[in-house]
Design a protein around this motif. Sequence first.
Motif, PDB file in Angstrom:
ATOM      1  N   GLY A   1      49.386  36.512  37.956  1.00  0.00           N
ATOM      2  CA  GLY A   1      48.243  36.686  37.074  1.00  0.00           C
ATOM      3  C   GLY A   1      48.389  35.913  35.782  1.00  0.00           C
ATOM      4  O   GLY A   1      47.422  35.314  35.278  1.00  0.00           O
TER       5      GLY A   1
ATOM      6  N   PRO B   1      42.128  46.773  35.648  1.00  0.00           N
ATOM      7  CA  PRO B   1      42.621  46.286  36.951  1.00  0.00           C
ATOM      8  C   PRO B   1      42.576  47.340  38.048  1.00  0.00           C
ATOM      9  O   PRO B   1      42.187  47.028  39.189  1.00  0.00           O
ATOM     10  CB  PRO B   1      44.068  45.874  36.638  1.00  0.00           C
TER      11      PRO B   1
ATOM     12  N   GLU C   1      39.767  46.558  40.948  1.00  0.00           N
ATOM     13  CA  GLU C   1      40.308  46.193  42.258  1.00  0.00           C
ATOM     14  C   GLU C   1      39.982  47.247  43.310  1.00  0.00           C
ATOM     15  O   GLU C   1      39.714  46.922  44.466  1.00  0.00           O
ATOM     16  CB  GLU C   1      41.815  45.963  42.167  1.00  0.00           C
TER      17      GLU C   1
ATOM     18  N   LEU D   1      42.436  36.957  43.637  1.00  0.00           N
ATOM     19  CA  LEU D   1      42.567  38.390  43.874  1.00  0.00           C
ATOM     20  C   LEU D   1      42.137  38.748  45.296  1.00  0.00           C
ATOM     21  O   LEU D   1      42.769  39.585  45.956  1.00  0.00           O
ATOM     22  CB  LEU D   1      41.725  39.163  42.861  1.00  0.00           C
TER      23      LEU D   1
ATOM     24  N   HIS E   1      45.915  41.149  38.431  1.00  0.00           N
ATOM     25  CA  HIS E   1      44.829  41.411  37.484  1.00  0.00           C
ATOM     26  C   HIS E   1      45.402  41.895  36.147  1.00  0.00           C
ATOM     27  O   HIS E   1      44.952  41.470  35.068  1.00  0.00           O
ATOM     28  CB  HIS E   1      43.885  42.451  38.077  1.00  0.00           C
TER      29      HIS E   1
ATOM     30  N   ASN F   1      45.049  39.866  32.574  1.00  0.00           N
ATOM     31  CA  ASN F   1      44.466  40.456  31.369  1.00  0.00           C
ATOM     32  C   ASN F   1      45.466  40.528  30.231  1.00  0.00           C
ATOM     33  O   ASN F   1      45.120  40.299  29.065  1.00  0.00           O
ATOM     34  CB  ASN F   1      43.924  41.852  31.680  1.00  0.00           C
TER      35      ASN F   1
END
Length: 244
Positions: free
Chosen positions: A105, A161, A165, A213, A230, A234
């Motif tokens: 990520g 996340p 997700e 993803l 994720h 971030n």
Amino acid sequence: MRAATPQVGRESTPFGMSVPLALLTWALCWFGGNLLGSAVIAITGRSASAGAGLPTWVTLLGALALWSPLVGGAVWASRAHGTGSLRADLGLRFEPVDLLGIPLGVACQLLLVRAVYLPLEAIWPDTFGDDRIEESARRLYDAAEGWWLVGLVLMVVVGAPLVEELVYRGLLQGTFVRHMRPVVAVVLVAALFALVHFRPVQYPGLFAFGLVLGVCALRTGRLGLAIAAHAGFNAAGLTWVALG
């Protein structure tokens, strides 16, 4: 991306939701969550139109209000059309190897997104400059004071996340891959994932990351790697803004 590889929910559980019903469930929960979030923000005396300029505690309340119906929709879908287990039906599982998603990520934030925007910025510098791309994240960070910064980190790096997700790669992509070619499912969900953020300047980067993803969930058959990626994405974005 071949159909023979492990995929979240594909042929592995009794989860049998149709594509139209999955989309309807998502849409109702998403719109309901936005209405609830706006109402919660209004109760605090603020306006949802202020967006990232809201105080951090108000933003946190709004996020919780938005996420609650989405999580509720995923739970309902699992109970009504599967085993009732988010682990079995939507792939909400973690393995130690999924921690590799964190550096993945980070790399996507620092390398992939930069590569996507490099030609766009060269052609449209006023539209795709760093200041425009980072505007929302910078406002969120600047609004966080003292211990509220911890709340912001938890919201951005943990809450978002997990919820996103579960809904996008778990519920939607997990349903789509049962009824269409996996590559089409990944692309469609990545596009929807980008669009719902309602920041056109961020669409190219979010779409590209959404593809990553989607592949993570598709290839592993679970959400752990995608959630970790994720979170890393971030966290790297928030850190980039903090150091900028």
